[in-house]
Design a protein around this motif. Structure first.
Motif, short mmCIF file in Angstrom:
data_model
loop_
_atom_site.label_atom_id
_atom_site.label_comp_id
_atom_site.label_asym_id
_atom_site.label_seq_id
_atom_site.Cartn_x
_atom_site.Cartn_y
_atom_site.Cartn_z
N UNK A 138 -2.39 5.27 8.92
CA UNK A 138 -1.41 4.64 10.03
C UNK A 138 -0.86 5.69 10.76
N UNK A 139 -0.09 5.17 11.79
CA UNK A 139 0.38 6.35 12.68
C UNK A 139 1.78 6.45 12.28
N UNK A 140 2.45 7.58 12.55
CA UNK A 140 3.63 7.97 12.02
C UNK A 140 4.79 6.75 12.54
N UNK A 172 0.87 -1.15 0.10
CA UNK A 172 0.00 0.06 -0.21
C UNK A 172 0.94 1.30 0.03
N UNK A 173 2.02 1.38 0.78
CA UNK A 173 2.84 2.45 1.03
C UNK A 173 3.56 2.61 -0.28
N UNK A 217 7.18 11.48 -3.75
CA UNK A 217 7.79 11.49 -2.48
C UNK A 217 6.98 12.13 -1.51
N UNK A 218 7.11 11.76 -0.21
CA UNK A 218 6.44 12.15 0.82
C UNK A 218 7.09 11.91 2.13
N UNK A 219 6.72 12.75 2.98
CA UNK A 219 7.44 12.77 4.26
C UNK A 219 6.57 11.58 5.21
N UNK A 222 3.13 10.27 4.52
CA UNK A 222 2.52 8.83 4.01
C UNK A 222 1.49 8.29 4.86
N UNK A 223 2.15 8.38 6.27
CA UNK A 223 0.98 7.80 7.42
C UNK A 223 -0.23 8.32 7.22
N UNK A 224 -0.37 9.72 7.08
CA UNK A 224 -1.75 10.38 6.81
C UNK A 224 -2.59 9.58 5.66
#
Length: 173
Positions: A76-78, A54-55, A64-66, A70-72
């Motif tokens: 999911x959680x950081x 999924x990620x 690219x994402x922080x 990506x978590x948001x």
């Protein structure tokens, strides 16, 4: 019997972790993930794990994402995504690059991961179709169970339900 109601898992020496109303569901989900992993192994996709796809697909689609972004984006959680990113980095699937300022880093796909994203997207679609096929065989679809549970939890949260149970348990006091 002394007339007292026996609370599951409360007997001296018992192990409440041996109980689990939904344990069969977690086991089933792990078994299904294992089947997806077998698909990856048969296709010689390397160190791809079903829990990372999924990620990887999200990074492919959005760039690219922080870790926070990506978590948001995947809900999911950081912390959970940070652990996944570390494992994916070790597998050579992602790397971090400087972000907009010196304090941030972005997670980006490696060339290796980019070569795999088409196949991973195909597997995702096949898995969704297989899931729909499986669900059609059930008398009460799991997606409906999830919707009904969300509605019930909107009426009374899981937190409130657990807190009410704990209020009745002398070992919690």
């Amino acid at each position: 019997m002394d007339g007292k109601e026996q609370v599951p898992g409360s007997a001296a020496g018992s192990d409440p972790s041996e109980e689990g109303l939904w344990r069969p569901l977690w086991v089933l989900m792990r078994e299904m993930d294992d089947d997806i992993a077998r698909i990856y192994a048969a296709a010689a996709l390397g160190e791809i794990r079903p829990t990372h796809v999924g990620e990887l697909l999200r990074l492919h689609a959005r760039g690219p994402m922080t870790i926070t972004e990506l978590a948001a984006s995947v809900g999911l959680t950081h912390s959970a995504v940070s652990q996944k990113v570390a494992a994916m980095r070790t597998a050579g699937l992602v790397r971090t690059v400087p972000g907009a300022d010196a304090r941030t880093k972005k997670v980006t796909l490696t060339a290796k991961a980019k070569r795999l994203t088409g196949r991973l997207a195909a597997e995702w679609r096949a898995t969704e179709r297989a899931s729909a096929e499986l669900e059609a065989e059930l008398p009460y679809p799991l997606s409906r169970v999830v919707e009904d549970m969300r509605a019930a939890l909107a009426r009374r949260s899981f937190y409130d339900r657990i807190a009410a149970q704990l209020a009745q348990d002398p070992e919690w006091q």
